[in-house]
Design a protein around this motif. Structure first.
Motif, PDB file in Angstrom:
ATOM      1  N   UNK A   1      46.707  44.671  41.870  1.00 51.41           N
ATOM      2  CA  UNK A   1      46.245  43.233  42.109  1.00 51.41           C
ATOM      3  C   UNK A   1      45.223  43.535  43.099  1.00 51.41           C
ATOM      4  N   UNK A   2      43.751  43.228  42.600  1.00 50.95           N
ATOM      5  CA  UNK A   2      42.755  43.026  43.705  1.00 50.95           C
ATOM      6  C   UNK A   2      41.977  41.893  43.379  1.00 50.95           C
ATOM      7  N   UNK A   3      41.523  41.431  44.447  1.00 49.23           N
ATOM      8  CA  UNK A   3      40.844  40.117  44.581  1.00 49.23           C
ATOM      9  C   UNK A   3      39.736  40.251  45.468  1.00 49.23           C
ATOM     10  N   UNK A   4      38.381  40.191  44.903  1.00 50.90           N
ATOM     11  CA  UNK A   4      37.243  40.076  45.797  1.00 50.90           C
ATOM     12  C   UNK A   4      36.441  38.710  45.671  1.00 50.90           C
ATOM     13  N   UNK A   5      36.029  38.365  46.881  1.00 49.23           N
ATOM     14  CA  UNK A   5      35.147  37.266  46.918  1.00 49.23           C
ATOM     15  C   UNK A   5      33.733  37.573  47.505  1.00 49.23           C
ATOM     16  N   UNK A   6      32.671  37.564  46.449  1.00 48.32           N
ATOM     17  CA  UNK A   6      31.614  38.019  46.722  1.00 48.32           C
ATOM     18  C   UNK A   6      31.437  39.283  47.355  1.00 48.32           C
TER      19      UNK A   6
ATOM     20  N   UNK B   1      48.045  33.890  51.083  1.00 48.50           N
ATOM     21  CA  UNK B   1      47.403  32.540  50.167  1.00 48.50           C
ATOM     22  C   UNK B   1      46.577  32.760  49.072  1.00 48.50           C
ATOM     23  N   UNK B   2      45.733  34.074  49.221  1.00 49.83           N
ATOM     24  CA  UNK B   2      45.018  34.373  47.842  1.00 49.83           C
ATOM     25  C   UNK B   2      46.132  34.885  46.960  1.00 49.83           C
ATOM     26  N   UNK B   3      47.062  35.580  47.382  1.00 48.53           N
ATOM     27  CA  UNK B   3      47.963  36.093  46.159  1.00 48.53           C
ATOM     28  C   UNK B   3      48.983  34.685  45.692  1.00 48.53           C
ATOM     29  N   UNK B   4      49.077  34.095  46.465  1.00 49.96           N
ATOM     30  CA  UNK B   4      50.156  32.880  46.062  1.00 49.96           C
ATOM     31  C   UNK B   4      49.183  32.206  44.927  1.00 49.96           C
ATOM     32  N   UNK B   5      48.014  31.785  45.429  1.00 45.66           N
ATOM     33  CA  UNK B   5      47.017  31.074  44.357  1.00 45.66           C
ATOM     34  C   UNK B   5      46.961  31.822  42.878  1.00 45.66           C
ATOM     35  N   UNK B   6      46.886  32.958  43.034  1.00 49.17           N
ATOM     36  CA  UNK B   6      46.796  33.786  41.851  1.00 49.17           C
ATOM     37  C   UNK B   6      47.978  33.670  41.148  1.00 49.17           C
TER      38      UNK B   6
ATOM     39  N   UNK C   1      43.605  30.769  40.779  1.00 50.25           N
ATOM     40  CA  UNK C   1      42.231  31.515  40.715  1.00 50.25           C
ATOM     41  C   UNK C   1      42.596  32.701  39.967  1.00 50.25           C
ATOM     42  N   UNK C   2      41.620  33.231  39.520  1.00 52.57           N
ATOM     43  CA  UNK C   2      41.830  34.716  38.845  1.00 52.57           C
ATOM     44  C   UNK C   2      41.808  35.911  39.523  1.00 52.57           C
ATOM     45  N   UNK C   3      42.494  36.873  39.189  1.00 52.57           N
ATOM     46  CA  UNK C   3      42.418  38.122  39.720  1.00 52.57           C
ATOM     47  C   UNK C   3      41.082  38.778  39.537  1.00 52.57           C
ATOM     48  N   UNK C   4      40.718  39.735  40.445  1.00 58.57           N
ATOM     49  CA  UNK C   4      39.632  40.563  39.874  1.00 58.57           C
ATOM     50  C   UNK C   4      39.890  41.808  39.057  1.00 58.57           C
ATOM     51  N   UNK C   5      41.060  42.333  39.417  1.00 57.78           N
ATOM     52  CA  UNK C   5      41.572  43.360  38.727  1.00 57.78           C
ATOM     53  C   UNK C   5      43.087  43.297  38.943  1.00 57.78           C
TER      54      UNK C   5
ATOM     55  N   UNK D   1      49.663  33.890  34.429  1.00 55.72           N
ATOM     56  CA  UNK D   1      49.638  32.882  35.430  1.00 55.72           C
ATOM     57  C   UNK D   1      48.845  31.734  34.900  1.00 55.72           C
ATOM     58  N   UNK D   2      49.202  30.647  35.303  1.00 51.60           N
ATOM     59  CA  UNK D   2      48.699  29.220  34.806  1.00 51.60           C
ATOM     60  C   UNK D   2      48.632  28.849  33.630  1.00 51.60           C
ATOM     61  N   UNK D   3      49.394  29.625  32.408  1.00 49.33           N
ATOM     62  CA  UNK D   3      49.837  29.299  31.342  1.00 49.33           C
ATOM     63  C   UNK D   3      50.562  28.116  31.415  1.00 49.33           C
ATOM     64  N   UNK D   4      51.023  27.431  30.021  1.00 49.34           N
ATOM     65  CA  UNK D   4      51.981  26.233  29.982  1.00 49.34           C
ATOM     66  C   UNK D   4      53.274  27.009  30.353  1.00 49.34           C
ATOM     67  N   UNK D   5      53.747  28.078  29.760  1.00 48.71           N
ATOM     68  CA  UNK D   5      55.038  28.545  30.033  1.00 48.71           C
ATOM     69  C   UNK D   5      55.268  29.063  31.373  1.00 48.71           C
ATOM     70  N   UNK D   6      54.120  29.499  32.327  1.00 50.95           N
ATOM     71  CA  UNK D   6      54.449  29.991  33.690  1.00 50.95           C
ATOM     72  C   UNK D   6      54.479  28.518  34.427  1.00 50.95           C
ATOM     73  N   UNK D   7      53.689  27.639  34.001  1.00 49.02           N
ATOM     74  CA  UNK D   7      53.762  26.217  34.928  1.00 49.02           C
ATOM     75  C   UNK D   7      55.227  25.584  34.673  1.00 49.02           C
ATOM     76  N   UNK D   8      55.709  25.891  33.543  1.00 44.59           N
ATOM     77  CA  UNK D   8      56.984  25.256  33.419  1.00 44.59           C
ATOM     78  C   UNK D   8      58.153  26.036  34.020  1.00 44.59           C
ATOM     79  N   UNK D   9      57.866  27.343  34.336  1.00 44.50           N
ATOM     80  CA  UNK D   9      59.098  27.906  35.109  1.00 44.50           C
ATOM     81  C   UNK D   9      58.882  28.149  36.592  1.00 44.50           C
ATOM     82  N   UNK D  10      57.479  27.897  36.910  1.00 45.35           N
ATOM     83  CA  UNK D  10      57.305  28.054  38.402  1.00 45.35           C
ATOM     84  C   UNK D  10      57.186  26.750  39.279  1.00 45.35           C
TER      85      UNK D  10
END
Length: 298
Positions: free
Chosen positions: A10-15, A44-49, A54-58, A68-77
């Motif tokens: 998991x990698x996340x870049x902001x600008x 916090x960034x990891x939890x948001x992903x 927020x989406x991951x960069x890689x 993450x964020x799909x209907x199935x994931x939201x139902x179970x998290x």
């Protein structure tokens, strides 16, 4: 064991600035995992992903077998933030009934949820009269709606008194025993030290350590502290047999490496009844956290 959460590279870049770099780990069903790191480490960034905010960069993230964020994931998290906020004019029961309706659940289950978090007696009171700790327990009650398989908790005991903290962790233990996975971020290291199965340490967006407390102690290889209580008149003789021991306050204090620990124990045991008591102080989670975070910063 089945993984409820799987994160790989998991990698996340902001600008152009990396908030997370190459983080990989998984959380098994029924496992309690603590996520530790300084402010700005990337927690916090990891939890948001994970929550799909927020989406991951890689990299790859799989939550309960879904994106993450799909209907199935939201139902179970379920998610509990550090500062849970609710409408102050609603009672605890009214707030929970609203959340139950939004999740398609029977609103009559509100009182049972409040009872699980110790708020049954305050169910008819307006949330505006609740203390911060009580509001946090309302947040936990709403997180339990729908029997989530993964709970993401950000500083969940903030504002709770010691008894409420104990009850909170007892509830987490019961949820884990029922198969729910728990990812818990906390700065209260003494709390998570005894109540989690595995510990992840982030520093500057990278995973610098992962394992059980026993595994991290072995990996850190920090010294063990010993306090020896001599029987009257034997302090000098005991000190002579324990090089490096320092006498203070009627005790002999010394430290030894992990590899020398058994040999030192043997020398102390050989002193027999001249020793009244022995206290062993292994490195705490705070010591271990400081060690790995500091080493990464060098």
């Amino acid at each position: 064991m089945t993984s409820t959460l799987t994160i790989s590279g998991l990698t996340k870049r902001f600008e152009g600035v990396a908030a997370l770099t190459g983080v990989s780990f998984s959380v098994a069903a029924g496992e309690r995992v603590a996520l530790l790191g300084h402010n700005g480490a990337g927690k916090s960034t990891m939890m948001k992903i994970i929550l799909g905010l927020i989406p991951a960069s890689d990299g790859r993230v799989e939550v309960c077998g879904a994106a993450p964020g799909s209907a199935e994931a939201r139902r179970r998290v379920a998610y509990l933030p550090e500062n849970a906020a609710f409408h102050p004019a609603l009672t605890g029961e009214e707030q929970l009934r609203l959340y139950l309706r939004l999740r398609g659940e029977d609103p009559r289950g509100a009182l049972a949820l409040l009872e699980r978090v110790g708020l049954h007696a305050a169910a008819k009171r307006r949330i505006g009269t609740y203390s911060k700790g009580m509001r946090q327990r309302v947040g936990l009650a709403q997180a339990l709606i729908g029997r989530p398989r993964l709970l993401v908790l950000d500083e969940p005991t903030s504002g709770l008194d010691p008894v409420s903290r104990r009850d909170f962790y007892a509830l987490l233990d019961a949820l884990a025993a029922d198969g729910a996975s728990i990812l818990l971020s906390s700065h209260a290291l003494t709390e998570v030290e005894a109540r989690t199965d595995r510990i992840l340490i982030l520093s500057e967006g990278r995973m610098v350590a992962e394992g059980s407390l026993t595994e991290l102690r072995r990996s850190a290889d920090l010294p063990v502290a010993l306090n020896v209580t001599p029987r009257n008149g034997y302090a000098s003789e005991i000190a002579a047999n324990l090089p490096g021991a320092i006498e203070a306050g009627g005790l002999l204090h010394l430290t030894c490496s992990q590899s020398d620990k058994l040999a030192v124990f043997g020398r102390i045991a050989g002193l027999g009844t001249k020793v009244a008591d022995l206290e062993v102080l292994p490195p705490s989670l705070e010591d271990i956290y400081s060690h790995f975070s500091g080493r990464h910063g060098q």
